[in-house]
Scaffold this active site. Structure first.
Site, PDB file in Angstrom:
ATOM      1  N   LYS A  43      16.624  14.840  34.820  1.00 53.02           N
ATOM      2  CA  LYS A  43      17.184  15.606  33.835  1.00 53.02           C
ATOM      3  C   LYS A  43      17.121  17.416  34.252  1.00 53.02           C
ATOM      4  CE  LYS A  43      17.618  13.620  28.689  1.00 53.02           C
ATOM      5  NZ  LYS A  43      17.332  13.502  27.620  1.00 53.02           N
ATOM      6  N   ASP A 102      22.435  17.110  24.623  1.00 53.74           N
ATOM      7  CA  ASP A 102      20.792  17.070  23.357  1.00 53.74           C
ATOM      8  C   ASP A 102      20.826  17.930  22.229  1.00 53.74           C
ATOM      9  OD1 ASP A 102      19.822  14.352  24.740  1.00 53.74           O
ATOM     10  OD2 ASP A 102      18.827  15.811  26.152  1.00 53.74           O
TER      11      ASP A 102
HETATM   12  P1  NAP Z   1       7.730  14.735  28.247  1.00 60.80           P
HETATM   13  O1  NAP Z   1       8.640  16.410  28.995  1.00 60.80           O
HETATM   14  O2  NAP Z   1       7.542  13.971  28.765  1.00 60.80           O
HETATM   15  O3  NAP Z   1       7.030  15.948  26.733  1.00 60.80           O
HETATM   16  C1  NAP Z   1       6.271  14.355  26.521  1.00 60.80           C
HETATM   17  C2  NAP Z   1       5.922  15.623  25.563  1.00 60.80           C
HETATM   18  O4  NAP Z   1       5.519  15.240  24.635  1.00 60.80           O
HETATM   19  C3  NAP Z   1       4.970  16.435  25.775  1.00 60.80           C
HETATM   20  O5  NAP Z   1       4.995  18.042  24.869  1.00 60.80           O
HETATM   21  C4  NAP Z   1       3.404  16.044  25.473  1.00 60.80           C
HETATM   22  O6  NAP Z   1       2.206  17.649  25.668  1.00 60.80           O
HETATM   23  C5  NAP Z   1       3.239  15.210  24.917  1.00 60.80           C
HETATM   24  N1  NAP Z   1       2.217  14.174  24.774  1.00 60.80           N
HETATM   25  C6  NAP Z   1       2.413  12.996  25.467  1.00 60.80           C
HETATM   26  N2  NAP Z   1       1.780  12.345  24.866  1.00 60.80           N
HETATM   27  C7  NAP Z   1       0.479  12.437  24.575  1.00 60.80           C
HETATM   28  C8  NAP Z   1      -0.605  12.778  23.529  1.00 60.80           C
HETATM   29  N3  NAP Z   1      -1.460  11.725  23.988  1.00 60.80           N
HETATM   30  N4  NAP Z   1      -1.375  13.686  23.264  1.00 60.80           N
HETATM   31  C9  NAP Z   1       0.095  14.173  22.308  1.00 60.80           C
HETATM   32  N5  NAP Z   1       1.252  14.704  23.120  1.00 60.80           N
HETATM   33  C10 NAP Z   1       1.359  14.185  23.910  1.00 60.80           C
HETATM   34  O7  NAP Z   1       9.814  13.842  26.817  1.00 60.80           O
HETATM   35  P2  NAP Z   1      10.752  14.538  26.644  1.00 60.80           P
HETATM   36  O8  NAP Z   1      12.139  14.486  28.040  1.00 60.80           O
HETATM   37  O9  NAP Z   1      10.491  15.871  26.250  1.00 60.80           O
HETATM   38  O10 NAP Z   1      10.855  13.016  25.201  1.00 60.80           O
HETATM   39  C11 NAP Z   1       9.762  12.839  24.649  1.00 60.80           C
HETATM   40  C12 NAP Z   1      10.416  11.906  23.117  1.00 60.80           C
HETATM   41  O11 NAP Z   1      11.330  12.715  23.276  1.00 60.80           O
HETATM   42  C13 NAP Z   1      10.301  10.626  23.895  1.00 60.80           C
HETATM   43  O12 NAP Z   1       9.967   9.529  23.110  1.00 60.80           O
HETATM   44  C14 NAP Z   1      12.017  10.324  24.162  1.00 60.80           C
HETATM   45  O13 NAP Z   1      12.308   9.286  24.109  1.00 60.80           O
HETATM   46  C15 NAP Z   1      12.740  11.200  23.009  1.00 60.80           C
HETATM   47  N6  NAP Z   1      14.123  11.393  22.935  1.00 60.80           N
HETATM   48  C16 NAP Z   1      14.964  11.220  22.052  1.00 60.80           C
HETATM   49  C17 NAP Z   1      15.755  11.707  21.851  1.00 60.80           C
HETATM   50  C18 NAP Z   1      17.269  10.981  20.819  1.00 60.80           C
HETATM   51  O14 NAP Z   1      18.424  11.219  21.138  1.00 60.80           O
HETATM   52  N7  NAP Z   1      16.664  10.286  19.968  1.00 60.80           N
HETATM   53  C19 NAP Z   1      16.090  12.982  23.383  1.00 60.80           C
HETATM   54  C20 NAP Z   1      15.586  12.671  24.741  1.00 60.80           C
HETATM   55  C21 NAP Z   1      13.829  12.079  23.802  1.00 60.80           C
HETATM   56  P3  NAP Z   1       1.853  18.127  26.821  1.00 60.80           P
HETATM   57  O15 NAP Z   1       2.548  18.811  27.377  1.00 60.80           O
HETATM   58  O16 NAP Z   1       0.950  17.918  26.028  1.00 60.80           O
HETATM   59  O17 NAP Z   1       1.549  16.556  27.833  1.00 60.80           O
END
Ligand code: NAP
Length: 496
Positions: free
Chosen positions: A305, A343
């Protein structure tokens, strides 16, 4: 054509699977190497019982066959005996050169069984793919077949190129002399594994004779799709070289529900198009080959992305502000790509009707998706607090959008009531469904709790909000709504 590869251990079980899938398939391949040897005597009964054109295949172990206890002579003898059943095709490896194998080929031709001369490469895509297949055609005496293992998008494009060379040759457009009949009429070419999936879905559209699929308990080769999925999701039989190609790029990508969502919309709008899953680490190669592939639009997912933002020829304001691009649209006149972010639009959809302006929102998480969420909420005039495990990321995100942010300890220091609480971390996503980034959060019951995760339907975070009496929203409506917007950008049509 769609060919079902039958890999059960008994003839009866294979016939049952053929009957179950009859409405989706045009022919069947019986993989004798999967059968119990006690079934070999009944092989000749299969073509009549199946009631469809059949391919007789007894694959060698070196080419992916699973019967390693039989000698080559015995294997050939089993096929020779089976021939009396009236098989339309027999698959023989292109290195067949023993007397017994050559005798089998003669016997097949005498019986009117067309020979498919095949080779398999489980380690990559050979540089001389098309040349070897043309050589194997022996002036259209045999149907050349190759199943190869693309490891990258560059490999997938080599398969596409080989299709073009073989199709050009068939139509004589390369100037080959065809005075003694065609040099090549039919050929079979598929890429295995998850990178190869687009080549399986497009096998006939790109010019090949058929694609293989599996429906039983075992996949005959890596990357097989079920016949029902090929027909119902991908509309396989309606695709041609003229079909517009859309798709999703990411790695991994095979779990994505986007092909189901977009292909259903393609069908209901009666478009000549298909939406494919491209597992890729080289998005730039797909963008630069858009004209040849007929590629007009791409959804973008993890990990591309951020990266594709720099690959697009132009970007929408939302991509600039969010710093991530989840949609790429190709202008068919100029072949230029423009990046969008849908999004944030999808995220707001389930909140329609809720008063947001000048109210407080709590956003948990500061990753890529959180950026789109915060952008959307600030745009609606909300006062946003961001908390994240890594406080510096929350602080930086907050600074970008003029709001407040920090570590989870901020929650202990605030008496604020948040009408909207949004969970954007990946915690609680399948398979770790017990995880919750804020297990002790004190919901009062008036909050709307929104988790952007869509598998499972109800995360631990949503379950705890619901038990406090809150309204809950999961991530599926967001996923659907961002796809609706993508589909509009791709096609100008409405996704119901
Ligand atoms: P990302 O950029 O990898 O961000 C992950 C987030 O989760 C960060 O804030 C990270 O915190 C946190 N995190 C990960 N492991 C953790 C832990 N053990 N304890 C506390 N916080 C933790 O991922 P993303 O692209 O934002 O996606 C996040 C979620 O959104 C995914 O589940 C994805 O499937 C979902 N999503 C849904 C849609 C939809 O259309 N519904 C669209 C996009 C994404 P740190 O910064 O501290 O690592």
């Amino acid at each position: 054509m769609i060919c079902l590869s039958c890999t059960e251990t008994s003839i009866d079980a294979n016939l049952q699977i053929i009957n179950k899938n009859r409405e989706f398939i045009d022919l069947v391949e019986i993989r004798v190497d999967f059968l119990n040897s006690s079934e070999y005597d009944g092989l000749h009964t299969i073509p009549d019982a199946a009631g469809l054109p059949c391919i007789l295949t007894f694959r060698k172990p070196a080419d992916g066959g699973i019967n390693t206890s039989i000698s080559n002579e015995e294997r050939v003898a089993v096929m020779l005996k089976a021939l009396e059943g009236g098989w339309r095709y027999i698959d023989i490896e292109d290195d067949a050169d023993t007397d017994a194998e050559l005798q089998l080929m003669k016997a097949a031709e005498a019986a009117g069984t067309r020979i498919i001369l095949s080779f398999h490469d489980f380690t990559g895509v050979p540089a001389n793919l098309a040349e070897r297949m043309i050589e194997n055609s022996k002036g259209d005496r045999y149907i050349p077949k190759a199943a190869v293992m693309p490891e990258s998008t560059a490999d997938l494009l080599r398969i596409f190129d080989a299709h073009r060379q073989l199709s050009d040759m068939r139509s004589g457009s390369q100037g080959f002399s065809c005075t003694n009949g065609p040099l090549l009429s039919d050929y079979i070419l598929v890429g295995m594994g998850s990178v190869g999936v687009p080549s399986r879905i497009m096998a006939s559209a790109w010019g090949g004779m058929l694609t293989f699929c599996s429906a039983g308990s075992t996949e005959a080769a890596p990357g097989h799709i079920s016949p029902a999925e090929l027909v119902n999701v991908y509309n396989y039989n309606a695709l041609s070289g003229e079909s517009i190609v859309l798709g999703i790029i990411g790695n991994p990508v095979m779990h994505s529900r986007s092909p189901n969502i977009h292909n259903a919309a393609i069908k209901s709008n009666s478009l000549d198009a298909v939406y494919l899953p491209f597992e890729t680490d080289q998005p730039e190669l797909l963008l630069s080959h858009s004209a040849e592939l007929g590629l007009r639009g791409l959804s973008v997912t993890i990990p591309h992305k951020q990266r594709v933002k720099g690959l697009a020829d132009s970007i929408d304001n939302s991509v600039q502000a969010i710093g991530a691009c989840n949609t790429l649209v190709c202008n068919s006149s100029t072949n230029e790509w423009r990046g969008y972010n849908t999004d944030w639009i999808g995220f707001l959809k389930p909140l329609e009707g809720m008063e947001l302006e000048n109210r407080k929102a709590l956003v948990i998480g500061a990753g890529g998706a959180a950026r789109a969420v915060v952008y959307a909420l600030v745009k609606q005039g909300m006062d946003v607090l961001i908390v994240n495990r890594s406080s510096e990321k929350a602080i930086s995100l907050a600074a970008d959008f003029g709001c407040r942010g920090g570590g989870f300890e901020l929650l202990d220091d605030t008496d604020d009531c948040f009408p909207l609480v949004v969970q954007t971390t990946s915690l609680g996503m399948e398979p770790n469904i017990e995880d919750n980034p804020v297990p002790g959060f004190d919901f009062s019951g008036v909050e709307t709790a929104y988790d952007i995760i869509y598998t499972p339907e109800k995360t631990a975070f949503l379950a705890s909000a619901e038990s406090a009496g809150c309204r809950i929203i999961n991530g599926f409506p967001m996923l659907k709504a961002q796809a609706v917007e993508q589909f509009r950008l791709f096609t100008g049509c409405v996704m119901e």
